[in-house]
Design an enzyme around this catalytic site. Structure first.
Site, PDB file in Angstrom:
ATOM      1  CB  SER A 109       6.650  -6.366   6.051  1.00 51.68           C
ATOM      2  OG  SER A 109       6.667  -5.229   6.873  1.00 51.68           O
ATOM      3  CG  LEU A 147      -1.794   1.275   1.480  1.00 50.78           C
ATOM      4  CD1 LEU A 147      -2.748   1.538   0.472  1.00 50.78           C
ATOM      5  CD2 LEU A 147      -2.542   0.904   2.741  1.00 50.78           C
ATOM      6  CB  THR A 148       3.555   2.397   2.583  1.00 50.74           C
ATOM      7  OG1 THR A 148       2.719   1.815   3.536  1.00 50.74           O
ATOM      8  CG2 THR A 148       4.041   3.734   2.899  1.00 50.74           C
ATOM      9  CD  GLU A 149       1.737   4.471  -4.475  1.00 52.98           C
ATOM     10  OE1 GLU A 149       1.834   5.778  -4.771  1.00 52.98           O
ATOM     11  OE2 GLU A 149       1.157   3.449  -4.903  1.00 52.98           O
ATOM     12  CD  GLN A 197      -4.984  16.902  13.718  1.00 53.38           C
ATOM     13  OE1 GLN A 197      -3.551  16.652  13.865  1.00 53.38           O
ATOM     14  NE2 GLN A 197      -5.393  16.401  12.199  1.00 53.38           N
ATOM     15  CG  ASN A 256      -0.069   4.199  18.063  1.00 55.69           C
ATOM     16  OD1 ASN A 256      -0.274   3.332  17.145  1.00 55.69           O
ATOM     17  ND2 ASN A 256       0.562   3.727  19.311  1.00 55.69           N
ATOM     18  CG  ASP A 257       0.662  10.338  15.969  1.00 56.24           C
ATOM     19  OD1 ASP A 257       1.003  10.750  17.067  1.00 56.24           O
ATOM     20  OD2 ASP A 257       1.636   9.272  15.502  1.00 56.24           O
ATOM     21  CD  GLU A 311      -1.050  -4.056  10.850  1.00 56.93           C
ATOM     22  OE1 GLU A 311      -1.897  -4.186  11.657  1.00 56.93           O
ATOM     23  OE2 GLU A 311      -0.720  -5.191  10.301  1.00 56.93           O
ATOM     24  N   GLY A 312      -0.834   1.878  10.390  1.00 57.91           N
ATOM     25  CA  GLY A 312      -1.496   3.077  10.678  1.00 57.91           C
ATOM     26  C   GLY A 312      -0.869   3.557  12.060  1.00 57.91           C
TER      27      GLY A 312
HETATM   28  S1  MYA Z   1       0.639  -1.195   5.872  1.00 50.44           S
HETATM   29  C1  MYA Z   1       0.419   0.311   5.870  1.00 50.44           C
HETATM   30  C2  MYA Z   1      -0.787   0.928   6.824  1.00 50.44           C
HETATM   31  N1  MYA Z   1      -1.092   2.130   6.441  1.00 50.44           N
HETATM   32  C3  MYA Z   1      -2.284   2.599   7.018  1.00 50.44           C
HETATM   33  O1  MYA Z   1      -2.681   2.101   7.996  1.00 50.44           O
HETATM   34  C4  MYA Z   1      -2.762   3.820   6.590  1.00 50.44           C
HETATM   35  C5  MYA Z   1      -3.363   4.503   7.433  1.00 50.44           C
HETATM   36  N2  MYA Z   1      -4.499   5.386   7.019  1.00 50.44           N
HETATM   37  C6  MYA Z   1      -5.752   5.404   7.186  1.00 50.44           C
HETATM   38  O2  MYA Z   1      -6.151   4.117   7.992  1.00 50.44           O
HETATM   39  C7  MYA Z   1      -6.719   6.233   6.487  1.00 50.44           C
HETATM   40  O3  MYA Z   1      -6.286   6.632   5.243  1.00 50.44           O
HETATM   41  C8  MYA Z   1      -7.408   7.164   7.321  1.00 50.44           C
HETATM   42  C9  MYA Z   1      -8.624   7.720   6.660  1.00 50.44           C
HETATM   43  C10 MYA Z   1      -8.182   6.504   8.595  1.00 50.44           C
HETATM   44  C11 MYA Z   1      -6.460   8.418   7.663  1.00 50.44           C
HETATM   45  N3  MYA Z   1     -12.485   0.997   8.428  1.00 50.44           N
HETATM   46  O4  MYA Z   1     -12.611   9.990   4.284  1.00 50.44           O
HETATM   47  P1  MYA Z   1     -12.105   9.193   5.158  1.00 50.44           P
HETATM   48  C12 MYA Z   1     -14.035   4.550   5.598  1.00 50.44           C
HETATM   49  C13 MYA Z   1     -13.507   1.019   7.852  1.00 50.44           C
HETATM   50  O5  MYA Z   1     -12.056   9.412   6.396  1.00 50.44           O
HETATM   51  P2  MYA Z   1      -9.277   9.474   4.580  1.00 50.44           P
HETATM   52  C14 MYA Z   1       1.891  -1.355   7.329  1.00 50.44           C
HETATM   53  O6  MYA Z   1       1.945  -0.694   7.820  1.00 50.44           O
HETATM   54  C15 MYA Z   1     -14.638   5.908   6.276  1.00 50.44           C
HETATM   55  O7  MYA Z   1     -15.654   5.543   7.081  1.00 50.44           O
HETATM   56  N4  MYA Z   1     -13.738   2.101   6.992  1.00 50.44           N
HETATM   57  O8  MYA Z   1     -10.732   8.726   4.483  1.00 50.44           O
HETATM   58  C16 MYA Z   1       2.131  -2.939   7.257  1.00 50.44           C
HETATM   59  C17 MYA Z   1     -15.317   6.527   4.724  1.00 50.44           C
HETATM   60  O9  MYA Z   1     -16.358   5.740   4.399  1.00 50.44           O
HETATM   61  P3  MYA Z   1     -17.618   6.338   3.817  1.00 50.44           P
HETATM   62  C18 MYA Z   1     -12.844   3.066   6.981  1.00 50.44           C
HETATM   63  O10 MYA Z   1      -9.368  10.630   5.066  1.00 50.44           O
HETATM   64  C19 MYA Z   1       3.266  -3.126   8.303  1.00 50.44           C
HETATM   65  C20 MYA Z   1     -14.192   6.168   3.706  1.00 50.44           C
HETATM   66  O11 MYA Z   1     -13.577   5.211   4.415  1.00 50.44           O
HETATM   67  C21 MYA Z   1     -11.602   3.068   7.786  1.00 50.44           C
HETATM   68  O12 MYA Z   1      -8.612   9.105   3.064  1.00 50.44           O
HETATM   69  C22 MYA Z   1       3.657  -4.494   8.660  1.00 50.44           C
HETATM   70  C23 MYA Z   1     -13.108   7.399   3.694  1.00 50.44           C
HETATM   71  O13 MYA Z   1     -12.896   8.009   4.943  1.00 50.44           O
HETATM   72  C24 MYA Z   1     -11.289   2.035   8.347  1.00 50.44           C
HETATM   73  N5  MYA Z   1     -10.456   1.819   9.179  1.00 50.44           N
HETATM   74  O14 MYA Z   1      -8.357   8.444   5.604  1.00 50.44           O
HETATM   75  C25 MYA Z   1       2.933  -5.038   9.688  1.00 50.44           C
HETATM   76  N6  MYA Z   1     -11.141   4.144   7.539  1.00 50.44           N
HETATM   77  O15 MYA Z   1     -17.117   6.879   2.635  1.00 50.44           O
HETATM   78  C26 MYA Z   1       3.077  -6.485   9.647  1.00 50.44           C
HETATM   79  C27 MYA Z   1     -11.895   4.828   6.855  1.00 50.44           C
HETATM   80  O16 MYA Z   1     -18.430   5.208   3.759  1.00 50.44           O
HETATM   81  C28 MYA Z   1       2.034  -6.933  10.407  1.00 50.44           C
HETATM   82  N7  MYA Z   1     -13.034   4.325   6.408  1.00 50.44           N
HETATM   83  O17 MYA Z   1     -18.115   7.274   4.781  1.00 50.44           O
HETATM   84  C29 MYA Z   1       2.483  -7.404  11.739  1.00 50.44           C
HETATM   85  C30 MYA Z   1       1.603  -8.274  12.550  1.00 50.44           C
HETATM   86  C31 MYA Z   1       1.806  -8.479  13.967  1.00 50.44           C
HETATM   87  C32 MYA Z   1       2.426  -9.830  14.223  1.00 50.44           C
HETATM   88  C33 MYA Z   1       1.605 -11.192  13.979  1.00 50.44           C
HETATM   89  C34 MYA Z   1       2.548 -12.166  14.148  1.00 50.44           C
HETATM   90  C35 MYA Z   1       2.310 -13.310  13.422  1.00 50.44           C
END
Ligand code: MYA
Length: 629
Positions: A226, A191-193, A537, A440-441, A437-438
């Site tokens: 990853s 996803l990330t760029e 904020q 905390n902020d 994974e997003g």
């Molecule tokens: S992968 C990269 C991770 N990147 C991110 O997490 C990006 C963070 N950004 C965002 O989440 C969004 O862009 C935000 C909203 C939240 C900022 N669930 O106008 P909007 C809906 C459901 O607010 P934006 C990595 O790091 C919202 O209701 N719906 O959007 C991997 C609306 O819907 P509607 C959601 O301002 C690392 C629409 O979307 C959600 O653009 C490796 C638009 O919303 C949501 N969460 O941004 C990890 N958010 O139109 C490895 C928004 O119907 C794994 N919406 O009203 C490790 C595992 C651990 C160990 C396991 C061991 C086995």
């Protein structure tokens, strides 16, 4: 019969103010257009505790009782896997070597593949071990206890890498790709760029459909992926130009694709050199004229943003479970030391300063573990609405793991700072969890804004109801009665003490007060700021913190109550932790909810904005040295 105007006159002044909020209320995008009365009736009530918290409403469906997601067969299956997983870490894996070499030996990886650790949730018919979320959480806890770098290798693969295929793949996509990701081929989530981090909707990678509609041509690049250097199967998010059938206008919409390295044109950079989780592979991934078959779109064109969000929501409990395990091992190291280290004639575990640390570390671990199993259990029992709770849990777990590891190092003193103790590696490893994974902020803002939007939506519903009172009398009466009783001091604070073990009643009542206060505060903020709240904020962060404190309180009360009712050996210990947690959380919440309304605090926030502006303008610390040169 009581007239509508009479009902309104019975209510507090806020209620009247709401109905005049025509232009200021939030959630205008979702406003009813043609038939408001119909829409009001059809609106589905949210079952999320946190969503309802923003309205000061108690919704306990997904919190009490603590979910029991395993039947006896599933428990037996899990027990059979716990030993091999633990043995792998005791006998095969070497976290120090992994960290030093920034790699994992092929033999070690192969053992994990043989264990089925890469396909824990893939159905058996595709070659996985077919476990549910709760079972996954328990195994992942063991991983987090031992080696977070290995955890990322496993988690990037299955928590997010192929999760989209597992959740949304067509039978053909599942057959084709789940068999491969269960049999030695790595998956990654792309996803990330460079210019798209927190703003997940701003991807620049593009995929253009061929004239004959058989495939897309994908171009772009992703960073910090990853497993990016190892993976053959990628879930890639790219913008696709789409023509609106009504307006004929072309817009670019995020779409999710399954991309196979074998398509050609997929390459990657060398592994990134990182602070921690060194043995996991992190790399840039490039897509150059990659021909992706049309049937490799996940869900549908333009659905990619929601797919990405839902994969992340769905995977977050894994991180929480892993960090619960990490905290367990930090606490174990700290306690082993505190139990035997003698200073000033006593073992240091007898000193209040150390006792407070151990108690707080234990509570943070207890809360985190409870969150992991609350969410995974709810998901297993069919919950579809857990995005706020997953975000809260990720924020809480990652901050707690950092805190617990830091305090463990502090207890061990100089010994904690030495590499051989193993805590400095954990500290480097856990740091990233507050970022990826997003961040905390961003997740705090997501929680606050989504909750506020829900509350604003309800207010708007009331506004609409007043436009057609005859059709919405039920809703109007209900709201008016609620407000009227509160106005004359007869309104009852939300209570759920009767659903818990009696010794937790006082804590439940404290938490109930927080819930009531929360709803009233959000209402006041909406009246004061209207739509403008989205830009506040400083306030949103404090609301998010209050939501975190309140949700975690209910979760631990639910778990401790269940332990008391089932008379499990640690029940007493758990109930003490739950009580202390709730008491302190309620105080923090009262403080945070007061701060967001206080003029003095708003002034301080403005002063902080000034400080930040000054520093940013200068580009470094803005004050002169005390010596003047
Ligand atoms: S992968 C990269 C991770 N990147 C991110 O997490 C990006 C963070 N950004 C965002 O989440 C969004 O862009 C935000 C909203 C939240 C900022 N669930 O106008 P909007 C809906 C459901 O607010 P934006 C990595 O790091 C919202 O209701 N719906 O959007 C991997 C609306 O819907 P509607 C959601 O301002 C690392 C629409 O979307 C959600 O653009 C490796 C638009 O919303 C949501 N969460 O941004 C990890 N958010 O139109 C490895 C928004 O119907 C794994 N919406 O009203 C490790 C595992 C651990 C160990 C396991 C061991 C086995």
């Amino acid at each position: 019969m009581l007239s509508v105007s009479k009902i309104i006159s019975l209510t507090p002044k806020h209620f009247n103010k709401f109905v005049k909020l025509n232009t200021r209320c939030l959630a205008t995008q979702t406003a009813a257009k043609e038939n408001p009365a119909k829409e009001i009736k059809e609106k589905k009530e949210s079952l999320s505790f946190t969503m309802n918290l923003f309205r000061g409403q108690l919704q306990l469906e997904q919190v009490i009782p603590f979910p029991k997601a395993l039947n006896s067969d599933q428990s037996e299956t899990l027990k059979m896997l716990v030993d091999p997983f633990s043995n792998f870490f005791a006998e095969v894996n070497d976290p120090v070597k992994n960290d030093d070499t920034a790699d994992v030996d092929d033999k070690v990886k192969q053992t994990l593949w043989d264990l089925g650790a890469f396909s824990i949730q893939v159905p058996e018919k595709y070659g996985g071990i077919g476990l549910n979320n709760t079972q996954y959480a328990r195994l992942v806890e063991i991983v987090g206890q031992n080696d977070l770098g290995v955890g990322i290798m496993l988690g990037a693969h299955q928590s997010i890498g192929f999760k989209g295929i597992l959740l949304y793949g067509t039978p053909e996509q599942k057959e084709k790709y789940l068999t491969r990701v269960s049999n030695g081929e790595y998956a990654a989530f792309a996803l990330t760029e460079p210019s798209c981090g927190s703003d997940a909707g701003s991807v620049k990678t593009r995929a253009v459909k061929s004239a004959d509609g058989t495939h897309y041509v994908m171009n772009g690049s992703k960073i910090w992926i990853s497993n990016g250097g190892w993976a053959n199967i990628f879930t890639v998010f790219a913008k696709v130009p789409m023509k609106d059938p009504v307006t004929g206008e072309t817009t670019e919409k995020v779409t999710a694709f399954i991309v196979d390295r074998a398509f050609g044109g997929v390459t990657n950079g060398s592994p990134e050199k990182k602070m921690g989780i060194k043995c996991s592979n992190t790399a840039e991934v490039y897509f150059e004229d990659v021909k992706v078959p049309a049937e490799n779109v996940l869900v549908g064109e333009g659905q990619g943003f929601k797919v990405a969000m839902n994969i992340l929501n769905n995977g977050r409990f894994g991180m929480v479970a892993a960090l619960s395990g990490t905290m367990q091992s930090c606490i174990k190291k700290a306690v082993e030391f505190a139990n035997q280290r003698v200073q000033f004639g006593k073992t240091i575990n007898q000193y209040g300063s150390i006792q407070e640390k151990i108690a707080r570390m234990s509570m943070h671990q207890y809360v985190t573990q409870s969150l992991a199993f609350m969410i995974s259990g709810n998901m297993d029992l069919g919950s579809q609405e857990y995005q706020l709770e997953a975000a809260i849990s990720k924020v809480f777990a990652s901050e707690s793991a950092w805190y617990v590891c830091d305090e463990a190092i502090q207890i061990l003193g100089g010994m904690g700072y030495m590499k051989d103790t193993g805590l400095e590696r954990v500290m480097r490893d856990v740091r990233i969890f507050r970022i990826f994974e997003g961040t905390n902020d961003i997740l705090r803002l997501f929680v606050a804004l989504t909750g506020i939007q829900h509350a604003g939506g309800h207010l708007q519903e009331l506004q609409r109801a007043f436009k057609n009172p005859a059709a919405n009398l039920g809703l109007i009466f209900e709201e008016a009665a609620k407000r009227a009783t509160k106005a004359v001091g007869l309104g009852s604070t939300p209570t759920f003490a009767h659903l818990l073990h009696p010794i937790l009643a006082e804590s439940a009542n404290l938490t109930g007060k927080s819930i009531e206060n929360f709803g009233q505060t959000v209402e006041e903020l909406l009246i004061k700021y209207g739509r403008g709240i989205v830009n506040e904020q400083f306030i949103l962060n404090r609301l998010a913190q209050a939501a975190i404190d309140t949700y975690t309180s209910v979760v631990v009360l639910s778990r401790a109550s269940q332990s008391l009712n089932n008379k499990i050996p640690s029940a007493e210990h758990e109930s003490v932790m739950a009580k202390v947690w709730c008491s302190e959380a309620a105080s923090r919440t009262a403080y945070n909810l007061k701060v967001v309304k206080s003029e003095k605090s708003l002034e301080l926030f403005n002063q902080m904005k000034t400080i930040s502006r000054n520093v940013c303008e200068v580009g470094e610390c803005a004050q002169n040295t005390p010596l003047g040169f």
